[in-house]
Design a protein around this motif. Structure first.
Motif, PDB file in Angstrom:
ATOM      1  N   UNK A  98      40.447  42.844  45.526  1.00 54.77           N
ATOM      2  CA  UNK A  98      41.288  43.349  44.455  1.00 54.77           C
ATOM      3  C   UNK A  98      42.014  44.625  44.816  1.00 54.77           C
ATOM      4  N   UNK A  99      42.059  44.944  46.126  1.00 52.50           N
ATOM      5  CA  UNK A  99      42.701  46.163  46.610  1.00 52.50           C
ATOM      6  C   UNK A  99      43.976  45.882  47.394  1.00 52.50           C
ATOM      7  N   UNK A 174      36.370  37.540  45.851  1.00 49.93           N
ATOM      8  CA  UNK A 174      36.765  36.684  44.751  1.00 49.93           C
ATOM      9  C   UNK A 174      38.153  36.134  45.034  1.00 49.93           C
ATOM     10  N   UNK A 175      38.381  34.907  44.619  1.00 50.67           N
ATOM     11  CA  UNK A 175      39.677  34.266  44.774  1.00 50.67           C
ATOM     12  C   UNK A 175      40.575  34.640  43.607  1.00 50.67           C
ATOM     13  N   UNK A 181      42.450  31.680  36.632  1.00 49.89           N
ATOM     14  CA  UNK A 181      42.044  30.459  35.936  1.00 49.89           C
ATOM     15  C   UNK A 181      40.924  30.752  34.945  1.00 49.89           C
ATOM     16  N   UNK A 182      39.998  31.651  35.317  1.00 45.43           N
ATOM     17  CA  UNK A 182      38.936  32.057  34.381  1.00 45.43           C
ATOM     18  C   UNK A 182      39.543  32.731  33.155  1.00 45.43           C
ATOM     19  N   UNK A 183      40.524  33.582  33.385  1.00 42.28           N
ATOM     20  CA  UNK A 183      41.194  34.258  32.270  1.00 42.28           C
ATOM     21  C   UNK A 183      41.813  33.227  31.324  1.00 42.28           C
ATOM     22  N   UNK A 231      39.439  41.928  41.235  1.00 43.13           N
ATOM     23  CA  UNK A 231      38.060  42.253  41.582  1.00 43.13           C
ATOM     24  C   UNK A 231      37.640  41.690  42.931  1.00 43.13           C
ATOM     25  N   UNK A 232      36.346  41.882  43.235  1.00 40.14           N
ATOM     26  CA  UNK A 232      35.290  42.432  42.400  1.00 40.14           C
ATOM     27  C   UNK A 232      35.100  43.954  42.532  1.00 40.14           C
ATOM     28  N   UNK A 233      36.013  44.655  43.239  1.00 40.08           N
ATOM     29  CA  UNK A 233      35.852  46.102  43.424  1.00 40.08           C
ATOM     30  C   UNK A 233      36.116  46.855  42.126  1.00 40.08           C
ATOM     31  N   UNK A 234      35.249  47.833  41.831  1.00 41.73           N
ATOM     32  CA  UNK A 234      35.468  48.763  40.727  1.00 41.73           C
ATOM     33  C   UNK A 234      35.820  50.126  41.307  1.00 41.73           C
TER      34      UNK A 234
END
Length: 265
Positions: A98-99, A174-175, A181-183, A231-234
């Motif tokens: 996610x970066x 994460x893809x 698609x989850x959203x 994501x999955x980075x916070x």
């Protein structure tokens, strides 16, 4: 000039709102994107013949999934020519995090070849060409703080300041298409969230162990904590580097990757 060294910077999303799904399957976005000091290094060297690619990550092969290859293929297709060169990629940005690490690498290939071979291509042309490769490409080519809208093609420059950032990554990828698609699935079920990143809720529901990442960062006194991109980075934002470094020391050993960096203007 026969060689060029490029700094390929990652980014964080300071908020990501999804404004709707388009008929073509893409989503209209509204996000603040900020470059960060965490960066990869790409060295481009002219050759008389052929292509050589090397990376410090063995798993990052020269395949159709490699954004460096995607960018090179795109440029060769658009210009109708083949480039003979050596590409050395030193990765520091986690993969699938996610970066925009991969996208930033591809953007560096486009900008680097434009400079190395004096192609005289306009930035807007490169951004338009690269949009089909991913929504983050126009921003990564711009590489400055900006509000990004549409499917990534609308970029509004923003003023910014250097801020202390801590990144926590769980060590897996994460893809991006899967996260979107989850959203869509959650929206169809009427599930909505109040997070500043609309993708955060769908990810946390499917990877509940990431709740610990968020809560651990919040407990360190950060004034902003959110998931970056898909994501999955916070990331967490601190008042100063001292607070960030204390948080880094506290969380190291608990999570796979705890990385200190800063925003870049």
């Amino acid at each position: 000039m026969d060689q060029l060294v490029m700094k390929s910077r990652g980014k964080i999303n300071r908020g990501l709102k999804i404004l709707g799904k388009r008929p073509d399957g893409y989503h209209n976005l509204d996000s603040i994107m900020i470059p960060i000091s965490l960066q990869d290094t790409i060295t481009l060297t002219k050759r008389d013949r052929g292509l050589v690619y090397e990376s410090n990550l063995i798993e990052l092969d020269w395949t159709s999934d490699n954004f460096c290859k995607k960018a090179l293929d795109l440029l060769e297709e658009k210009l109708g020519r083949t480039f003979s060169l050596e590409i050395q990629l030193e990765k520091r940005i986690p993969l699938g995090a996610g970066l925009a690490g991969g996208t930033a690498n591809g953007a560096s290939i486009l900008k680097g070849l434009n400079q190395l071979y004096d192609l005289k291509l306009d930035l807007k042309d490169l951004q338009a060409w690269a949009l089909d490769l991913g929504a983050d490409f126009p921003f990564c080519l711009y590489d400055r703080p900006a509000r990004v809208q549409g499917i990534g093609e609308k970029i509004q420059p923003l003023e910014g300041k250097e801020e202390a950032i801590l990144l926590v990554n769980p060590g897996y990828q994460l893809s991006t298409p899967e996260v979107y698609a989850w959203y869509d699935q959650d929206m169809d079920r009427g599930i909505q969230d109040q997070a500043i990143n609309d993708l955060e809720g769908p990810v946390l529901r499917r990877h509940p162990q990431l709740v610990q990442v968020r809560e651990s960062l919040e407990a360190t006194g950060a004034y902003e904590v959110s998931m970056s991109g898909s994501g999955p980075t916070f990331y967490a934002v601190y008042e100063n580097q001292g607070q960030r470094d204390q948080a880094k020391e506290k969380l190291e050993g608990t999570f796979e990757k705890v990385l200190a960096c800063s925003t870049v203007l």
